[in-house]
Design a protein around this motif. Structure first.
Motif, PDB file in Angstrom:
ATOM      1  N   GLY A   4       1.360   6.993  -1.121  1.00 31.04           N
ATOM      2  CA  GLY A   4       2.214   8.072  -1.752  1.00 31.04           C
ATOM      3  C   GLY A   4       1.331   8.876  -2.612  1.00 31.04           C
ATOM      4  N   THR A   5       0.602   8.287  -3.446  1.00 29.36           N
ATOM      5  CA  THR A   5       0.078   8.668  -4.703  1.00 29.36           C
ATOM      6  C   THR A   5      -1.008   9.651  -4.042  1.00 29.36           C
ATOM      7  OG1 THR A   5       0.497   6.988  -6.272  1.00 29.36           O
ATOM      8  CG2 THR A   5      -1.336   8.395  -6.739  1.00 29.36           C
ATOM      9  N   LEU A   6      -1.970   9.029  -3.196  1.00 28.58           N
ATOM     10  CA  LEU A   6      -3.044   9.527  -2.561  1.00 28.58           C
ATOM     11  C   LEU A   6      -2.540  10.652  -1.646  1.00 28.58           C
ATOM     12  CD1 LEU A   6      -5.233   6.281  -1.664  1.00 28.58           C
ATOM     13  CD2 LEU A   6      -5.647   8.137  -3.445  1.00 28.58           C
ATOM     14  N   SER A   7      -1.595  10.565  -1.091  1.00 29.14           N
ATOM     15  CA  SER A   7      -1.168  11.769   0.035  1.00 29.14           C
ATOM     16  C   SER A   7      -0.709  12.892  -0.903  1.00 29.14           C
ATOM     17  CB  SER A   7       0.273  11.197   0.597  1.00 29.14           C
ATOM     18  OG  SER A   7       0.729  12.098   1.359  1.00 29.14           O
ATOM     19  N   PHE A   8      -0.178  12.542  -2.101  1.00 27.89           N
ATOM     20  CA  PHE A   8       0.181  13.676  -3.139  1.00 27.89           C
ATOM     21  C   PHE A   8      -1.126  14.227  -3.361  1.00 27.89           C
ATOM     22  CE2 PHE A   8       0.287  15.097  -7.573  1.00 27.89           C
ATOM     23  CZ  PHE A   8       1.095  16.252  -7.315  1.00 27.89           C
ATOM     24  N   GLU A   9      -1.865  13.613  -3.943  1.00 28.26           N
ATOM     25  CA  GLU A   9      -3.447  14.029  -4.459  1.00 28.26           C
ATOM     26  C   GLU A   9      -4.282  14.832  -3.407  1.00 28.26           C
ATOM     27  OE1 GLU A   9      -5.301  10.366  -5.853  1.00 28.26           O
ATOM     28  OE2 GLU A   9      -4.039  10.480  -7.718  1.00 28.26           O
TER      29      GLU A   9
ATOM     30  N   ILE B  98       3.024   2.641  -2.136  1.00 27.62           N
ATOM     31  CA  ILE B  98       3.007   3.106  -3.282  1.00 27.62           C
ATOM     32  C   ILE B  98       1.661   4.048  -3.756  1.00 27.62           C
ATOM     33  CG2 ILE B  98       3.077   3.166  -5.608  1.00 27.62           C
ATOM     34  CD1 ILE B  98       6.041   2.967  -4.497  1.00 27.62           C
ATOM     35  N   LYS B  99       0.625   3.323  -3.411  1.00 25.43           N
ATOM     36  CA  LYS B  99      -0.747   3.660  -3.516  1.00 25.43           C
ATOM     37  C   LYS B  99      -0.960   5.137  -2.525  1.00 25.43           C
ATOM     38  CE  LYS B  99      -5.236   3.637  -4.551  1.00 25.43           C
ATOM     39  NZ  LYS B  99      -5.627   3.962  -6.049  1.00 25.43           N
TER      40      LYS B  99
ATOM     41  N   SER C  45      -0.589   9.129   6.836  1.00 22.86           N
ATOM     42  CA  SER C  45      -1.384   8.763   5.312  1.00 22.86           C
ATOM     43  C   SER C  45      -1.543   7.362   5.252  1.00 22.86           C
ATOM     44  CB  SER C  45      -0.418   9.391   4.522  1.00 22.86           C
ATOM     45  OG  SER C  45      -0.032  10.766   4.212  1.00 22.86           O
TER      46      SER C  45
ATOM     47  N   TYR D 171      -5.475   6.031   4.825  1.00 24.87           N
ATOM     48  CA  TYR D 171      -5.788   5.020   3.678  1.00 24.87           C
ATOM     49  C   TYR D 171      -6.171   3.816   4.184  1.00 24.87           C
ATOM     50  CZ  TYR D 171      -4.857   1.756  -0.160  1.00 24.87           C
ATOM     51  OH  TYR D 171      -5.088   0.966  -1.011  1.00 24.87           O
TER      52      TYR D 171
ATOM     53  N   SER E 265       0.741  -1.162  -0.029  1.00 27.95           N
ATOM     54  CA  SER E 265      -0.142  -0.017  -0.168  1.00 27.95           C
ATOM     55  C   SER E 265       0.757   1.108  -0.107  1.00 27.95           C
ATOM     56  CB  SER E 265      -0.802  -0.043   1.275  1.00 27.95           C
ATOM     57  OG  SER E 265      -0.316   0.057   2.354  1.00 27.95           O
TER      58      SER E 265
END
Length: 117
Positions: A66-71, A63-64, A84, A88, A61
């Motif tokens: 990290g992306t959601l944190s950015f978004e 990588i997922k 984060s 998630y 999780s």
């Protein structure tokens, strides 16, 4: 942390939830707690709790997250990677998170917050 410090009313309430298997512990939280142990006795005590609880482990999780944190601009809100991950995992597993962390509480919808009072 309040539980491990024995602070009331957190300790008694959480102990009841642990005894009825209503608590799931996340590996990243226990990793942080273990990192802060002051001695081997504390380390062994925390590890005993980890072994006795229902556990959630992160299976790919990061990588997922990290992306959601950015978004969701978590970093800009002062929310780090571990927090984060908790946000998630709580949403993904449709759980309720018990936290006193004000930054997490601001980012987490009420429906995902554990209300203990």
């Amino acid at each position: 942390m309040e539980f491990f410090r024995g602070k009331e009313p957190f300790f008694s309430h959480l102990l009841t939830l642990i005894e009825t298997s209503e608590v799931f512990a996340h590996e990243v939280v226990f990793g942080e707690i273990l990192q802060g142990c002051k001695n081997k006795t504390e380390l062994e005590f925390v590890l005993e709790y980890w072994e006795s609880l229902n556990r959630i482990v992160s299976n790919g999780s990061f990588i997922k997250v990290g992306t959601l944190s950015f978004e969701n601009k978590h970093f800009e809100l002062g929310i780090g990677m571990i927090d984060s991950i908790l946000i998630y995992e709580t949403k993904m597993r449709k759980c309720k998170l018990w936290t006193l962390d004000k930054k997490i509480l601001r980012a987490l919808d009420l429906s995902y917050r554990y209300q203990w009072q």
